[in-house]
Design an enzyme around this catalytic site. Sequence first.
Site, mmCIF file in Angstrom:
data_model
loop_
_atom_site.group_PDB
_atom_site.id
_atom_site.type_symbol
_atom_site.label_atom_id
_atom_site.label_comp_id
_atom_site.label_asym_id
_atom_site.label_seq_id
_atom_site.Cartn_x
_atom_site.Cartn_y
_atom_site.Cartn_z
ATOM 1 N N GLY A 1 42.276 33.055 13.944
ATOM 2 C CA GLY A 1 41.084 32.232 14.155
ATOM 3 C C GLY A 1 39.847 32.810 13.485
ATOM 4 C CE LYS B 1 37.962 43.237 22.650
ATOM 5 N NZ LYS B 1 37.725 42.003 21.947
ATOM 6 C CD GLU C 1 26.066 43.792 16.982
ATOM 7 O OE1 GLU C 1 25.201 44.550 16.554
ATOM 8 O OE2 GLU C 1 26.365 43.734 18.192
ATOM 9 C CD GLU D 1 43.528 35.654 25.516
ATOM 10 O OE1 GLU D 1 44.547 35.389 24.844
ATOM 11 O OE2 GLU D 1 42.395 35.733 25.018
ATOM 12 C CE LYS E 1 34.781 41.703 24.766
ATOM 13 N NZ LYS E 1 34.587 40.318 25.191
ATOM 14 N N GLY F 1 34.102 32.880 20.541
ATOM 15 C CA GLY F 1 34.228 31.718 19.666
ATOM 16 C C GLY F 1 34.407 32.193 18.240
HETATM 17 N N1 LIG Z 1 38.146 34.885 19.042
HETATM 18 C C1 LIG Z 1 36.983 35.363 19.487
HETATM 19 O O1 LIG Z 1 36.139 34.665 20.059
HETATM 20 C C2 LIG Z 1 36.677 36.809 19.247
HETATM 21 C C3 LIG Z 1 35.405 37.318 19.574
HETATM 22 C C4 LIG Z 1 35.110 38.668 19.306
HETATM 23 C C5 LIG Z 1 36.097 39.484 18.772
HETATM 24 N N2 LIG Z 1 37.340 38.951 18.517
HETATM 25 C C6 LIG Z 1 38.366 39.846 17.987
HETATM 26 O O2 LIG Z 1 38.649 39.441 16.648
HETATM 27 C C7 LIG Z 1 40.001 39.757 16.346
HETATM 28 C C8 LIG Z 1 40.676 38.519 15.794
HETATM 29 O O3 LIG Z 1 40.655 37.511 16.783
HETATM 30 P P1 LIG Z 1 41.435 36.145 16.531
HETATM 31 O O4 LIG Z 1 41.032 35.249 17.645
HETATM 32 O O5 LIG Z 1 41.264 35.700 15.139
HETATM 33 O O6 LIG Z 1 42.950 36.647 16.745
HETATM 34 P P2 LIG Z 1 44.292 35.947 16.217
HETATM 35 O O7 LIG Z 1 44.054 34.489 16.055
HETATM 36 O O8 LIG Z 1 45.359 36.419 17.129
HETATM 37 O O9 LIG Z 1 44.511 36.551 14.763
HETATM 38 C C9 LIG Z 1 44.935 37.845 14.541
HETATM 39 C C10 LIG Z 1 45.344 37.966 13.086
HETATM 40 O O10 LIG Z 1 45.692 39.315 12.826
HETATM 41 C C11 LIG Z 1 46.937 39.339 12.121
HETATM 42 N N3 LIG Z 1 47.587 40.634 12.329
HETATM 43 C C12 LIG Z 1 48.153 41.144 13.443
HETATM 44 N N4 LIG Z 1 48.611 42.379 13.219
HETATM 45 C C13 LIG Z 1 48.329 42.679 11.918
HETATM 46 C C14 LIG Z 1 48.535 43.784 11.087
HETATM 47 N N5 LIG Z 1 49.136 44.895 11.537
HETATM 48 N N6 LIG Z 1 48.105 43.728 9.797
HETATM 49 C C15 LIG Z 1 47.475 42.625 9.317
HETATM 50 N N7 LIG Z 1 47.248 41.530 10.058
HETATM 51 C C16 LIG Z 1 47.666 41.564 11.350
HETATM 52 C C17 LIG Z 1 47.704 38.185 12.678
HETATM 53 O O11 LIG Z 1 48.760 37.877 11.796
HETATM 54 P P3 LIG Z 1 49.700 36.582 12.020
HETATM 55 O O12 LIG Z 1 48.844 35.430 11.573
HETATM 56 O O13 LIG Z 1 50.826 36.881 11.104
HETATM 57 O O14 LIG Z 1 50.053 36.561 13.460
HETATM 58 C C18 LIG Z 1 46.584 37.137 12.725
HETATM 59 O O15 LIG Z 1 46.420 36.561 11.453
HETATM 60 C C19 LIG Z 1 40.635 40.255 17.648
HETATM 61 O O16 LIG Z 1 40.684 41.654 17.643
HETATM 62 C C20 LIG Z 1 39.678 39.763 18.712
HETATM 63 O O17 LIG Z 1 39.673 40.562 19.880
HETATM 64 C C21 LIG Z 1 37.636 37.663 18.723
#
Ligand SMILES: NC(=O)c1ccc[n+]([C@@H]2O[C@H](COP(=O)([O-])OP(=O)(O)OC[C@H]3O[C@@H](n4cnc5c(N)ncnc54)[C@H](OP(=O)(O)O)[C@@H]3O)[C@@H](O)[C@H]2O)c1
Length: 368
Positions: free
Chosen positions: A22, A137, A160, A221, A236, A350
């Site tokens: 995402g 994180k 950040e 989740e 956090k 988000g």
């Molecule tokens: N969503 C929010 O609102 C939000 C807010 C603040 C911080 N964050 C943080 O931002 C990060 C991403 O969030 P998200 O919602 O985008 O998560 P997500 O949708 O689960 O995406 C995670 C991505 O990381 C890839 N991945 C996993 N292991 C990997 C590795 N070893 N090497 C390379 N790529 C790898 C996954 O690959 P696949 O596509 O192959 O599964 C996927 O593309 C998380 O750490 C989350 O805690 C999110």
Amino acid sequence: MGNIAGNSAGQEKPLILLGLGGVGRALLSQILEQRALHGERYGLRMRFLAVCDSSGAVEEPEGGFTEESLAGVLQHKEAGSTLASHPLGRSYRSPEAVVEELGGPGTVVVDCTASDGTAGALLLALERGCQVVLANKKPLTVVQDVYDGISRSSGQARWETTVGAGLPVIATLNRLVSSGDEIERIAGSFSGTLGYVMTGLEAGRAYSETVAEAYRLGYTEPDPRDDLGGVDVARKALILARGIGWRIEMEQVEVRGLYPERMAGLSVDGFLAELPSLDEEFRGQVAGAALEGKVLRYAATLSEGACSVGLTAVAEDSPLGRLRGTDNLVEFYSRWYNPNPLVIQGRGAGVEATAAGVLSDIVELQLQ
Ligand SMILES: NC(=O)c1ccc[n+]([C@@H]2O[C@H](COP(=O)([O-])OP(=O)(O)OC[C@H]3O[C@@H](n4cnc5c(N)ncnc54)[C@H](OP(=O)(O)O)[C@@H]3O)[C@@H](O)[C@H]2O)c1
């Protein structure tokens, strides 16, 4: 930011993007959307060297990625396919291998994964003179040594969005620390989901009902225990504690979840069915707090060297006490912000707001 509007010198910023979920996809889209702004205002053009997911990487083809080819990568991922199966993609050993092959001085390695397996790649990147930006994180919340390795990189790393997504929580903390202000206490609500549940409790609703509703609305989740357990909030809190300068490991953060151990092994349906057994206890806690003019918040609290996360009674007329709904809010109490705290509030999650925060980190690294 030390640059001037209208800078037309033109500088390429090579990027390696780890994670195309995402946040990673929103970031890629925003970089394409903001090309004109970055070029006109900062003389900056982001150039992708590689984008990676858990299956593999798509590396920059001969002559560079075009906007169309990057849009094609996005569509490929949005359709649920892996990068390894993309026509330009290949599977890889690890993100470290990509950094080893492509990362050089000035390259930004952006961690938008949710994996604890990227720490090696980030440390290697910094060793090679790259800069790093994390939305993830996990590398900052494993052992202290890894945090030190990332944070002691002479300003070459930014994270950040790991606390409060796009809100300037880490920047504010850093400013308080760098000015020599003494941080006495930090209290914050860092989970929109748990904020929603707390607002429901305060309105007199049953705990089971608010959790089930948050689950139904997709606020939690897929397994609501991942929110209710408090571990994400604890990460956090740990990042903030380390930001203050405390030497502290995750095991030292006291985490009080919102369900008892006996419910940990149930299926998700079984867990939801069992929730009403907790309603009376929560009702009692809400009533007990109200008798003292307080309300319950799921808060991270850092004070006197101790870091805890859990249900906390706060004065109803405090910023945290006045908080409603899913916003994040953090109160910083310090020598100069006392008795009234410095407060930051707003959307704390988000993918778009988070990606915008990551993008801002990348631009700031370039302009510092
Ligand atoms: N969503 C929010 O609102 C939000 C807010 C603040 C911080 N964050 C943080 O931002 C990060 C991403 O969030 P998200 O919602 O985008 O998560 P997500 O949708 O689960 O995406 C995670 C991505 O990381 C890839 N991945 C996993 N292991 C990997 C590795 N070893 N090497 C390379 N790529 C790898 C996954 O690959 P696949 O596509 O192959 O599964 C996927 O593309 C998380 O750490 C989350 O805690 C999110």
